[in-house]
Design a protein around this motif. Structure first.
Motif, PDB file in Angstrom:
ATOM      1  N   GLY A   2      45.711   8.779 -18.698  1.00  0.00           N
ATOM      2  CA  GLY A   2      45.437   7.404 -18.319  1.00  0.00           C
ATOM      3  C   GLY A   2      45.549   7.181 -16.828  1.00  0.00           C
ATOM      4  O   GLY A   2      46.018   8.025 -16.074  1.00  0.00           O
ATOM      5  N   LEU A   3      45.093   5.997 -16.364  1.00  0.00           N
ATOM      6  CA  LEU A   3      45.143   5.615 -14.958  1.00  0.00           C
ATOM      7  C   LEU A   3      46.168   4.509 -14.781  1.00  0.00           C
ATOM      8  O   LEU A   3      46.319   3.630 -15.633  1.00  0.00           O
ATOM      9  CB  LEU A   3      43.770   5.143 -14.474  1.00  0.00           C
ATOM     10  N   ARG A   4      46.910   4.561 -13.660  1.00  0.00           N
ATOM     11  CA  ARG A   4      47.928   3.567 -13.384  1.00  0.00           C
ATOM     12  C   ARG A   4      47.777   3.089 -11.946  1.00  0.00           C
ATOM     13  O   ARG A   4      46.905   3.521 -11.211  1.00  0.00           O
ATOM     14  CB  ARG A   4      49.325   4.164 -13.607  1.00  0.00           C
ATOM     15  N   CYS A  10      45.890   8.719 -11.720  1.00  0.00           N
ATOM     16  CA  CYS A  10      46.264   9.083 -13.085  1.00  0.00           C
ATOM     17  C   CYS A  10      47.786   9.054 -13.247  1.00  0.00           C
ATOM     18  O   CYS A  10      48.533   8.917 -12.273  1.00  0.00           O
ATOM     19  CB  CYS A  10      45.714  10.464 -13.433  1.00  0.00           C
ATOM     20  N   ASP A  11      48.246   9.178 -14.460  1.00  0.00           N
ATOM     21  CA  ASP A  11      49.681   9.127 -14.740  1.00  0.00           C
ATOM     22  C   ASP A  11      50.445  10.218 -14.005  1.00  0.00           C
ATOM     23  O   ASP A  11      51.532   9.984 -13.464  1.00  0.00           O
ATOM     24  CB  ASP A  11      49.923   9.260 -16.244  1.00  0.00           C
ATOM     25  N   SER A  15      53.360   9.448 -11.120  1.00  0.00           N
ATOM     26  CA  SER A  15      54.779   9.768 -11.274  1.00  0.00           C
ATOM     27  C   SER A  15      55.264  10.776 -10.244  1.00  0.00           C
ATOM     28  O   SER A  15      56.440  10.770  -9.870  1.00  0.00           O
ATOM     29  CB  SER A  15      55.034  10.297 -12.689  1.00  0.00           C
ATOM     30  N   ASN A  16      54.397  11.642  -9.756  1.00  0.00           N
ATOM     31  CA  ASN A  16      54.825  12.688  -8.837  1.00  0.00           C
ATOM     32  C   ASN A  16      54.692  12.312  -7.364  1.00  0.00           C
ATOM     33  O   ASN A  16      55.378  12.885  -6.526  1.00  0.00           O
ATOM     34  CB  ASN A  16      54.036  13.969  -9.098  1.00  0.00           C
ATOM     35  N   PHE A  17      53.827  11.367  -7.049  1.00  0.00           N
ATOM     36  CA  PHE A  17      53.650  10.990  -5.642  1.00  0.00           C
ATOM     37  C   PHE A  17      53.630   9.478  -5.464  1.00  0.00           C
ATOM     38  O   PHE A  17      54.336   8.928  -4.603  1.00  0.00           O
ATOM     39  CB  PHE A  17      52.360  11.622  -5.088  1.00  0.00           C
ATOM     40  N   PHE A  18      52.894   8.777  -6.303  1.00  0.00           N
ATOM     41  CA  PHE A  18      52.671   7.351  -6.067  1.00  0.00           C
ATOM     42  C   PHE A  18      53.671   6.451  -6.791  1.00  0.00           C
ATOM     43  O   PHE A  18      53.349   5.343  -7.197  1.00  0.00           O
ATOM     44  CB  PHE A  18      51.235   6.975  -6.434  1.00  0.00           C
ATOM     45  N   SER A  19      54.876   6.927  -6.951  1.00  0.00           N
ATOM     46  CA  SER A  19      55.982   6.048  -7.329  1.00  0.00           C
ATOM     47  C   SER A  19      56.804   5.804  -6.065  1.00  0.00           C
ATOM     48  O   SER A  19      56.665   6.519  -5.063  1.00  0.00           O
ATOM     49  CB  SER A  19      56.831   6.680  -8.442  1.00  0.00           C
ATOM     50  N   PHE A  20      57.690   4.804  -6.085  1.00  0.00           N
ATOM     51  CA  PHE A  20      58.307   4.301  -4.855  1.00  0.00           C
ATOM     52  C   PHE A  20      59.075   5.377  -4.075  1.00  0.00           C
ATOM     53  O   PHE A  20      58.829   5.579  -2.872  1.00  0.00           O
ATOM     54  CB  PHE A  20      59.220   3.122  -5.184  1.00  0.00           C
ATOM     55  N   CYS A  57      40.469   9.235 -11.149  1.00  0.00           N
ATOM     56  CA  CYS A  57      41.694   9.288 -10.354  1.00  0.00           C
ATOM     57  C   CYS A  57      41.337   9.628  -8.904  1.00  0.00           C
ATOM     58  O   CYS A  57      40.815  10.722  -8.630  1.00  0.00           O
ATOM     59  CB  CYS A  57      42.661  10.333 -10.910  1.00  0.00           C
ATOM     60  N   ASN A  58      41.620   8.729  -7.970  1.00  0.00           N
ATOM     61  CA  ASN A  58      41.230   8.940  -6.572  1.00  0.00           C
ATOM     62  C   ASN A  58      42.046  10.027  -5.884  1.00  0.00           C
ATOM     63  O   ASN A  58      41.553  10.706  -4.979  1.00  0.00           O
ATOM     64  CB  ASN A  58      41.351   7.632  -5.791  1.00  0.00           C
ATOM     65  N   TRP A  59      43.304  10.207  -6.309  1.00  0.00           N
ATOM     66  CA  TRP A  59      44.082  11.284  -5.692  1.00  0.00           C
ATOM     67  C   TRP A  59      43.634  12.650  -6.211  1.00  0.00           C
ATOM     68  O   TRP A  59      43.574  13.626  -5.450  1.00  0.00           O
ATOM     69  CB  TRP A  59      45.568  11.073  -5.953  1.00  0.00           C
ATOM     70  N   CYS A  60      43.308  12.742  -7.485  1.00  0.00           N
ATOM     71  CA  CYS A  60      42.719  13.986  -7.996  1.00  0.00           C
ATOM     72  C   CYS A  60      41.405  14.287  -7.280  1.00  0.00           C
ATOM     73  O   CYS A  60      41.066  15.455  -7.039  1.00  0.00           O
ATOM     74  CB  CYS A  60      42.483  13.881  -9.515  1.00  0.00           C
ATOM     75  N   ASP A  61      40.681  13.232  -6.903  1.00  0.00           N
ATOM     76  CA  ASP A  61      39.424  13.406  -6.165  1.00  0.00           C
ATOM     77  C   ASP A  61      39.688  14.038  -4.790  1.00  0.00           C
ATOM     78  O   ASP A  61      38.945  14.916  -4.340  1.00  0.00           O
ATOM     79  CB  ASP A  61      38.727  12.058  -6.020  1.00  0.00           C
ATOM     80  N   VAL A  62      40.780  13.588  -4.131  1.00  0.00           N
ATOM     81  CA  VAL A  62      41.134  14.182  -2.836  1.00  0.00           C
ATOM     82  C   VAL A  62      41.483  15.656  -3.007  1.00  0.00           C
ATOM     83  O   VAL A  62      40.999  16.524  -2.264  1.00  0.00           O
ATOM     84  CB  VAL A  62      42.303  13.405  -2.198  1.00  0.00           C
TER      85      VAL A  62
END
Length: 828
Positions: A2-4, A10-11, A15-20, A57-62
């Protein structure tokens, strides 16, 4: 998967980078001096990255773009295996200043990519991220508002010259009604105005001329004007300015008199403008500049602000267009228009930029002011753009000004002019600004003249030379087309020559800094004869051998006539003269001594050359000469009675293999028994290889016999002369061409010089008691007696490399510096 985070990632990435907490580790890296600072984590499998990219997922795209690039260059394979994972390090980084932040992504501690970080001004991230989204709708109301904000912020925050009302140019365009503009004759009116800088690129049939002036003073049909001029009128109106200056409508294009009056005012026109509008991206005037730019492709990512709020940023690869690629930056006229302007709006290929004396920014990035030099843009020293400049300059200020001029020259000469005769005219506005601390002479400055004269063409420019057209004196950089470098060579710290005078003649007295019709540089200097291969940079010295002739036989008692031989340097067109005074009879013996210089004695280092010699003889009454007992020699110089003989040196510089060699001999023949032409030839020895030294007798014995056609000797006149004899041997390097002494850098392309021989005029040497380097001008005869024209410069190193590399340059610098006599020449 899923996307968050607003459906941007993506999830797994969330959880691994885009959490606070993980994101704050990456954000803190911008304040660290450790290049490896940031958040490191292990990705999901390559198959999962590929799936995430497909799901949006834009980060997966990078990562999907960076990982294969690293994989192909490091592992030499097309793509990763589906089950492979990778170590990724992410961190933010400051660049250039506190106001620019980039996102740094490193794959396996090996490959790093950087992305520009931007956001909208109303985003939560805007309080922390200074970069703003590119404005690609440059003609929109928002763009004009942002441009006006830049002008206001510059006035309030920068140390730039403040805008002030000023005397308007002779004519301006009234833009108060952009649908019905008209010309105004200002007659001393005061006000604010905008100026336009653009590329013509094509004819403008609706430019103002003497017959259209009265009509344009009433109104101008906006539909008849090219798109760039219409856009400039619209832009001026939307910047809340009433007046616009544009050359096509403000200078009478069919009047040389008006051009000679208005072009000298260009310096003040652009310096005093409230703002200059630069149509940077337009190749021709019909294209305009207010059209929408290409909408940038941006990747949106979540941004956790340090205060706990969630925002959005945009990242894109750092591939902004280079300013040097813009059409306006290839045109010479546009250079001074930008440089003289205190404030400019640059309509670039990708967005709208604002540039002033302090900084350059993309509109909207009000807080993101990058120094102009970081963008590759040159600006003049502050002391030169001030409205109230200091009346006196310190020695440091003068050096700053001279350095600025050399930067100006390099940038300007890379650009093209449609008419090469405008080479000096199109920079005259800048020259006018610099002139308050120096005298300007056809592109050079009197205060630093010797150094300025050592300019050289570093590379061709966008223009081309017009053969046969006078552009400037040959000693001025304006005489050639190409990128010019001047004043950077510190090897001429000790100026040796003496400049007696240097002047240029302007075409118009109204424009003394513009086009010139002539000029003369008169110097006293050390000079040497040189030759070169137009296709190569190597420079070779033409040695100047001398021939000393001495009679060795007994002096006859009865002579009714006499002759002597006086020796001179046998350079390119030098003469060896036969004078009366040395009595010679039919069987006298003489000695020919070959010297390297007129005042030298033969030494083991004296170079000897070979030549062909032709001598024109006067009335000889059926006589012939016979030469015998000739030693080995590369030089032929012979004497005869009555008339001067011309010695011309041939094959001074040969390429390829050495010429075939024959046994040494002199051949002297007579073509006519009444009016004799005597042909003398020296044949070089063949029994020595190119790299072998030969021992050559510097003193040679010649037996002269004057014979009637009947075979009886004919006695010449009488004069008493002492008998003398010289006997020396010299070791002569046997080379197939002249000595390589240094390098020449020429002002024209191959074939444009028109000669391969000339003179080296020494300007100076490096400082020190024992100079190791000489530099100066290369000149060739200009036609008139004693006048030369410059074709390049030379550098002569003093160190000998002959033991290491036979092709390396070698020059005895002390022998040059100890030259007893200097020469006065005129360079035009």
């Amino acid at each position: 998967m899923g996307l968050r985070n607003g459906s941007l990632v993506c999830d797994y990435c969330s959880s691994n980078f885009f959490s606070f907490e993980p994101f704050q580790i990456a954000w803190a890296a911008k304040d660290s001096s450790d290049p490896k600072a940031g958040l490191s984590y292990i990705t999901q499998t390559w198959q999962e990255i590929d799936d995430g990219e497909n799901r949006g997922c834009n980060w997966c795209d990078v990562l999907w773009g960076e990982i294969p690039f690293w994989y192909q260059h490091r592992k030499k394979e097309e793509s990763p295996m589906p089950e492979e994972t990778f170590k990724i390090t992410v961190g933010f980084e400051k660049r250039n200043s506190e106001d620019e932040i980039v996102l740094k992504v490193t794959v396996e501690d090996d490959w790093t990519a950087r992305y520009q970080v931007r956001c909208d001004p109303d985003e939560n991230a805007a309080a922390f991220v200074p970069g703003r989204m590119l404005v690609w709708q440059v003609g929109s109301p928002r763009a004009f508002k942002l441009a006006s904000d830049c002008l206001t912020q510059c006035t309030l925050r920068h140390n730039c010259p403040k805008p002030q009302e000023t005397s308007l140019p002779t004519r301006v365009i009234d833009c108060s009604d952009p649908e019905r503009p008209k010309l105004i004759l200002t007659k001393g009116m005061q006000g604010f105005y905008a100026a336009l800088s653009y590329v013509w690129g094509e004819p403008q049939p609706h430019s103002v001329c003497t017959t259209k002036l009265s009509t344009y003073l009433e109104s101008i049909d906006i539909l008849l004007l090219p798109k760039t001029i219409r856009d400039a009128i619209f832009c001026t109106h939307n910047l809340n300015l009433r007046y616009l200056w544009a050359d096509t409508l403000c200078i009478l294009q069919d009047s040389d008199e008006d051009k000679q009056r208005e072009i000298p005012q260009m310096c003040d026109i652009y310096r005093c403008a409230y703002v200059t509008i630069i149509a940077a991206s337009s190749w021709k005037v019909s294209e305009g500049f207010l059209h929408n730019r290409k909408k940038p492709v941006e990747t949106l990512l979540p941004f956790w602000c340090p205060d706990g709020k969630l925002g959005t940023i945009s990242v894109d690869e750092d591939d902004r267009p280079m300013p040097s690629k813009e059409p306006v930056n290839r045109r010479a006229w546009c250079f001074q228009e930008r440089l003289l302007s205190p404030r400019t709006l640059v309509y670039a290929s990708h967005t709208l930029q604002y540039q002033c004396q302090t900084a350059m920014s993309e509109i909207g990035d009000i807080w993101n002011h990058l120094p102009s030099t970081k963008q590759g843009e040159m600006r003049l020293p502050d002391m030169m753009v001030s409205h109230t400049p200091s009346r006196t300059l310190s020695s440091n200020d003068v050096e700053v000004v001279l350095t600025a001029w050399r930067s100006v020259l390099r940038d300007y000469t890379q650009r093209a002019v449609s008419d090469p005769s405008d080479r000096l005219v199109a920079i005259s506005g800048i020259a006018q600004l610099f002139q308050r601390c120096n005298r300007y002479i056809a592109g050079l400055w009197e205060r630093d003249l010797s150094t300025d004269l050592l300019w050289y063409r570093d590379s061709p420019s966008y223009g081309s030379l017009v053969t046969g057209q006078f552009l400037a004196p040959s000693w001025s950089w304006a005489a050639t087309i190409g990128c010019i470098a001047a004043g950077w060579d510190k090897r001429a710290g000790n100026i040796i020559w003496e400049v007696q005078s240097c002047n240029a003649i302007p075409v118009s007295d109204n424009h003394p800094l513009g086009q010139v019709k002539g000029g003369r540089l008169i110097v006293r200097a050390i000079m040497r004869d040189v030759t070169w291969d137009p296709a190569e940079p190597e420079l070779f010295e033409l040695k100047r051998p001398c021939v000393s002739v001495t009679k060795t036989g007994d002096e006859p008692e009865d002579r009714d006539e006499a002759c002597s031989i006086r020796s001179f340097p046998a350079s390119g067109a030098a003469d060896i003269t036969v004078d009366t005074g040395l009595a010679i009879k039919n069987s006298d013996q003489i000695e020919i001594t070959i010297l390297s210089e007129p005042n030298d004695m033969p030494t083991s280092a004296s170079p000897v050359e070979y030549a062909n010699t032709r001598m024109c003889i006067g009335k000889l009454r059926k006589k012939a000469l016979k030469a015998v007992n000739i030693g080995r020699s590369f030089i032929t110089n012979l004497f005869l009675k009555w008339v001067p003989c011309l010695v011309r040196r041939k094959n001074a510089h040969t390429t390829g293999t050495a010429p075939p060699r024959q046994p040494s001999t002199y051949q002297i023949t007579s073509n006519d028994t009444n009016e004799n032409d005597i042909q003398v030839e020296a044949m070089t020895p063949q029994d020595h290889s190119t790299n072998t030294d030969m021992v050559v007798a510097s003193t040679e014995v010649v037996e002269i016999g004057c014979v009637h056609s009947g075979g009886e000797p004919d006695h010449m006149g009488s004069n008493n002369h002492a008998k003398t004899r010289q006997s020396n041997e010299v070791t002569v390097p046997s080379k197939e061409r002249e000595r390589h002494i240094g390098y020449g850098y020429f002002d024209y392309d191959t074939g444009e010089i028109g000669a391969d021989k000339g003179k080296a005029v020494v300007v100076g040497s490096n400082k020190g008691e024992n100079p190791s380097h000489l530099t100066g001008l290369i000149v060739i005869p200009a036609g008139s007696t004693g006048e030369y024209r410059r074709v390049g410069i030379f550098h002569v190193p003093g160190k000998s490399y002959e033991d290491e590399d036979e092709e390396a340059p070698h020059c005895d610098i002390q022998s040059w510096l100890n030259t007893p006599d200097t020469e006065v020449i005129t360079i035009i």
